[in-house]
Structures are given as C-alpha cells and as structure tokens.
Scaffold this motif. Structure first.
Motif, PDB file in Angstrom:
ATOM      1  N   SER A 129     -47.132 -44.238  26.220  1.00 23.61           N
ATOM      2  CA  SER A 129     -48.028 -43.865  27.318  1.00 23.61           C
ATOM      3  C   SER A 129     -48.175 -42.345  27.446  1.00 23.61           C
ATOM      4  CB  SER A 129     -47.511 -44.432  28.647  1.00 23.61           C
ATOM      5  OG  SER A 129     -47.449 -45.840  28.587  1.00 23.61           O
ATOM      6  N   PHE A 182     -45.208 -52.161  37.532  1.00 23.99           N
ATOM      7  CA  PHE A 182     -45.289 -52.862  36.256  1.00 23.99           C
ATOM      8  C   PHE A 182     -44.471 -54.137  36.420  1.00 23.99           C
ATOM      9  CE2 PHE A 182     -45.680 -51.974  31.438  1.00 23.99           C
ATOM     10  CZ  PHE A 182     -45.725 -53.312  31.136  1.00 23.99           C
ATOM     11  N   SER A 194     -35.467 -55.776  34.230  1.00 21.72           N
ATOM     12  CA  SER A 194     -36.795 -55.146  34.327  1.00 21.72           C
ATOM     13  C   SER A 194     -36.739 -53.624  34.245  1.00 21.72           C
ATOM     14  CB  SER A 194     -37.493 -55.571  35.637  1.00 21.72           C
ATOM     15  OG  SER A 194     -37.089 -54.792  36.742  1.00 21.72           O
ATOM     16  N   ASP A 254     -36.636 -52.166  30.648  1.00 16.96           N
ATOM     17  CA  ASP A 254     -37.723 -52.705  29.835  1.00 16.96           C
ATOM     18  C   ASP A 254     -39.094 -52.214  30.298  1.00 16.96           C
ATOM     19  OD1 ASP A 254     -38.394 -54.410  27.600  1.00 16.96           O
ATOM     20  OD2 ASP A 254     -39.316 -55.752  29.050  1.00 16.96           O
ATOM     21  N   ILE A 255     -39.364 -52.317  31.601  1.00 16.58           N
ATOM     22  CA  ILE A 255     -40.687 -51.941  32.099  1.00 16.58           C
ATOM     23  C   ILE A 255     -40.645 -50.958  33.276  1.00 16.58           C
ATOM     24  CG2 ILE A 255     -41.902 -53.974  31.240  1.00 16.58           C
ATOM     25  CD1 ILE A 255     -41.563 -55.291  33.968  1.00 16.58           C
ATOM     26  N   TYR A 294     -41.654 -47.271  32.785  1.00 17.17           N
ATOM     27  CA  TYR A 294     -43.033 -46.748  32.821  1.00 17.17           C
ATOM     28  C   TYR A 294     -43.379 -46.100  34.164  1.00 17.17           C
ATOM     29  CZ  TYR A 294     -44.103 -49.020  28.333  1.00 17.17           C
ATOM     30  OH  TYR A 294     -44.126 -49.391  27.011  1.00 17.17           O
ATOM     31  N   SER A 321     -40.716 -52.400  39.493  1.00 15.45           N
ATOM     32  CA  SER A 321     -40.755 -53.221  38.270  1.00 15.45           C
ATOM     33  C   SER A 321     -40.166 -54.584  38.585  1.00 15.45           C
ATOM     34  CB  SER A 321     -39.968 -52.559  37.136  1.00 15.45           C
ATOM     35  OG  SER A 321     -38.583 -52.476  37.441  1.00 15.45           O
ATOM     36  N   MET A 355     -50.434 -53.734  38.425  1.00 16.05           N
ATOM     37  CA  MET A 355     -50.239 -52.785  37.324  1.00 16.05           C
ATOM     38  C   MET A 355     -51.323 -51.717  37.289  1.00 16.05           C
ATOM     39  SD  MET A 355     -48.483 -54.592  34.065  1.00 16.05           S
ATOM     40  CE  MET A 355     -48.510 -56.349  34.054  1.00 16.05           C
ATOM     41  N   ARG A 360     -54.255 -52.244  32.832  1.00 17.59           N
ATOM     42  CA  ARG A 360     -52.842 -51.959  32.913  1.00 17.59           C
ATOM     43  C   ARG A 360     -52.653 -50.476  32.639  1.00 17.59           C
ATOM     44  NH1 ARG A 360     -49.473 -56.494  30.527  1.00 17.59           N
ATOM     45  NH2 ARG A 360     -48.978 -55.059  28.851  1.00 17.59           N
ATOM     46  N   HIS A 392     -50.431 -48.311  32.036  1.00 19.29           N
ATOM     47  CA  HIS A 392     -49.595 -47.679  31.000  1.00 19.29           C
ATOM     48  C   HIS A 392     -50.285 -47.665  29.628  1.00 19.29           C
ATOM     49  CE1 HIS A 392     -48.860 -51.870  30.118  1.00 19.29           C
ATOM     50  NE2 HIS A 392     -48.214 -51.542  29.029  1.00 19.29           N
TER      51      HIS A 392
END
Length: 327
Positions: free
Chosen positions: A126, A154, A176, A179-180, A183, A228, A236, A252, A254
């Motif tokens: 990103s 996210f 989470s 992993d996400i 972002y 997240s 998102m 989304r 990102h």
C-alpha cells in the motif's frame, strides 16, 4: 547482476500467486524459481506461472546462484528465519508484511541486511500505491490543512476458515492485528507519524486468537480511529480530514484505485487505476533501489518497519496478545 532482475519465490499461497502475476508485468523482472517444502506444489506453481525452476526446499532455492532477489510469502512465523537465511546466502529480500512478529525479530533482520550488505524491504504494498502516494503528498503539502481526524478499517469474516490455517492459528501468529490491522496502523503512521498515546481493546476466540481490535491513536492535535477484525465485514474505506477539507479513499482503501477530495462542500473525484493488482509498484521500487545501489528504500525504510512493528507491539502488550511460541 544480469540485465534482468531474477526473482525467487518462497511460500506459494494466494498472496504469492497475485504477486507473481504482477511480477510478470515488470519487463525488467525474470521469475526464475519457486520453492515450497512440497516439491509437487512447487512444480505445480511453476507450471502454472511458467517459472523455469522448482525446488522442494527453501535452502535449494537460496543456494541457486542465479537468483538475485527472494520474495518471502510464508506465514508470519518464518519471515525472520527465512529472510536472514536468504540474506546470509547473499540474496536481496522483499519480505511480506509484517516483516517480523515483533520488534526484536525486525531488528535481527535489519542487522542481517547490514552485515551481508544486501537490500531488505517489508512488502507493504500500500505504501507504493499511486493513490496513497498522492494522498500523502497532498497531506504533506497542506492541501487540506493540518490533519485533525483519520479513520481507517480493515475487516472480513473469517470464522468459517480452518482454525489450523494461518489466519486463526495462534501457533502461526494468527489474528487480525498482524494480518490486517497493520494496514490502518500504517496509514495513521504514514500521514501523522508516531502517536503520543495509544488506546486499544481486543476480543479473542476460545483458541486464543485475537479476533477484533479497536484503536485510538492520539496526537497533539489529531486523533486516528482504527479497526481490524475477523468477525464481520467492514466498509474498508479511509477518511483523512483536515481544517480545510477531507480526502476519502473508497473501499478497499489499502489497494486504492483513486480518491475523492471534498472542500467547501464540493467533491472532486480522482481515478488512478493500478497496473495489475498493485504489487507492480513495490516490485518497481525494489528494482529502482537495486539500480541505485541502495540497501533500503527511502519510501519504506528500515526505520519505518521498526516504527510500525513497535506500534503493533504496544497494542499487543495492552491487550495481552501473545503467541504460544513466545511464552
């Protein structure tokens, strides 16, 4: 280095498949080899993407003298070990985010890069997305005035997934946040820097995996609201608001394909479609850095990776997010 940059791929899951499709769009790149601990999987992946060499162990690929750069897309828990092993074999490394599980791992990786005089970058794609680069430029130049508010989320539903898989297995650093959640945290850090204070709260599954985390990053004159989660979808989208206007990055965010600017009640929409899925731009950054003899990117430096993992470490400490192998 040869005329083309020869890439080796380690870890052959969904992210690697998307990455390799974009790698094929970069004319300076040659996809030279793929490795899995399962030779048949490596052969199948190599056949699908026309990769000339398949290896049934990571070590074999790292010993292949023709490979210049290794892209590591294994679960989080092996990023540090495999990156250091690759760098000790003289390979440049692009490692999927998060670069390491914690700051200690990231620092070990950076030390290995410096010791072996090779390039190392966290594959935080990103950061290199054209829309996000443009948004940062607008914020830095004061187009919407001093920032006061940022929101980024996210989330997707993951409770129907295999609990032995990467996403929900604490043994693989599942959850989470890493992993996400990385972002939304990244966006706040990119645009506002390191916060003075972090407030956060998490919910967990019975197996110990962190499933939801909400965060407030507090700055002297701004706040970022970040989230997240794996228990539901979220919109998102990102909202970046200053004294003179607001920038919206649609879902989304990102992997943005454009953005909207609102000033004085009027909205202007800017379309910036990515080449391929969007991994194209981080690949180009690796090539540009290698061409210039740089051992780290100025757009996403070793210091940036250290800062980012430190923010995630803080959230983990606040919510007692630990993994079995750390205890």
């Amino acid at each position: 280095m040869s005329e083309k940059v020869r890439w080796g791929i380690i870890g052959l899951g969904n992210i690697a498949s998307n990455f390799v499709k974009d790698l094929a769009l970069v004319k300076e790149a040659e996809i030279y080899a793929a490795a899995s601990r399962n030779l048949e999987k490596a052969k199948g992946f190599s056949k699908e993407y026309n990769i000339p060499n398949a290896f049934g162990s990571y070590k074999e690929l790292l010993e292949c003298k023709e490979v210049d750069v290794v892209y590591i897309a294994t679960p989080h828990t092996s990023h540090c070990e495999l990156s250091i092993m690759a760098m000790e074999h003289g390979k440049h490394v692009l490692c999927e985010k998060p670069m390491g599980i914690n700051r200690a791992e990231v620092e070990k990786m950076i030390a290995a890069a410096q010791e072996n005089k090779v390039f190392l970058m966290e594959a935080l794609w990103s950061r290199f997305n054209p829309s996000i680069r443009k948004v940062k430029q607008m914020v830095d130049s004061g187009d919407i005035g001093p920032l006061a508010y940022l929101h980024a989320d996210f989330a997707f539903y993951a409770l129907d997934r295999d609990f032995n898989g990467r996403v929900l297995n604490p043994e693989l650093a599942g959850g989470s946040l890493l992993d996400i959640g990385i972002y939304p945290i990244f966006l706040s850090y990119l645009l506002l820097g390191k916060p003075d204070q972090i407030l956060s709260t998490s919910n967990f599954h019975d197996n110990g995996a962190e499933l939801q985390t909400s965060m407030i990053f507090n700055y002297p004159k701004a706040q970022a609201i970040l989230y997240s989660g794996f228990t539901s979808r979220s919109e998102m989208k990102a909202e970046i608001s200053g004294e003179k206007g607001t920038i919206f990055i649609p879902p989304r965010w990102h992997e943005a394909q454009g953005y909207t600017v609102e000033r004085n009640g009027e909205k202007e929409v800017f379309s910036m479609p990515t080449t391929g899925r969007g991994y194209f731009y981080e690949i180009k950054e690796v090539h540009d850095c290698l061409d210039q003899g740089k051992l780290e990117s100025s757009l996403w430096s070793h210091r940036n990776s250290q800062d980012l993992i430190s923010l995630m470490d803080t959230v983990r400490i606040q919510n007692e997010i630990t993994f079995p192998f750390e205890e």
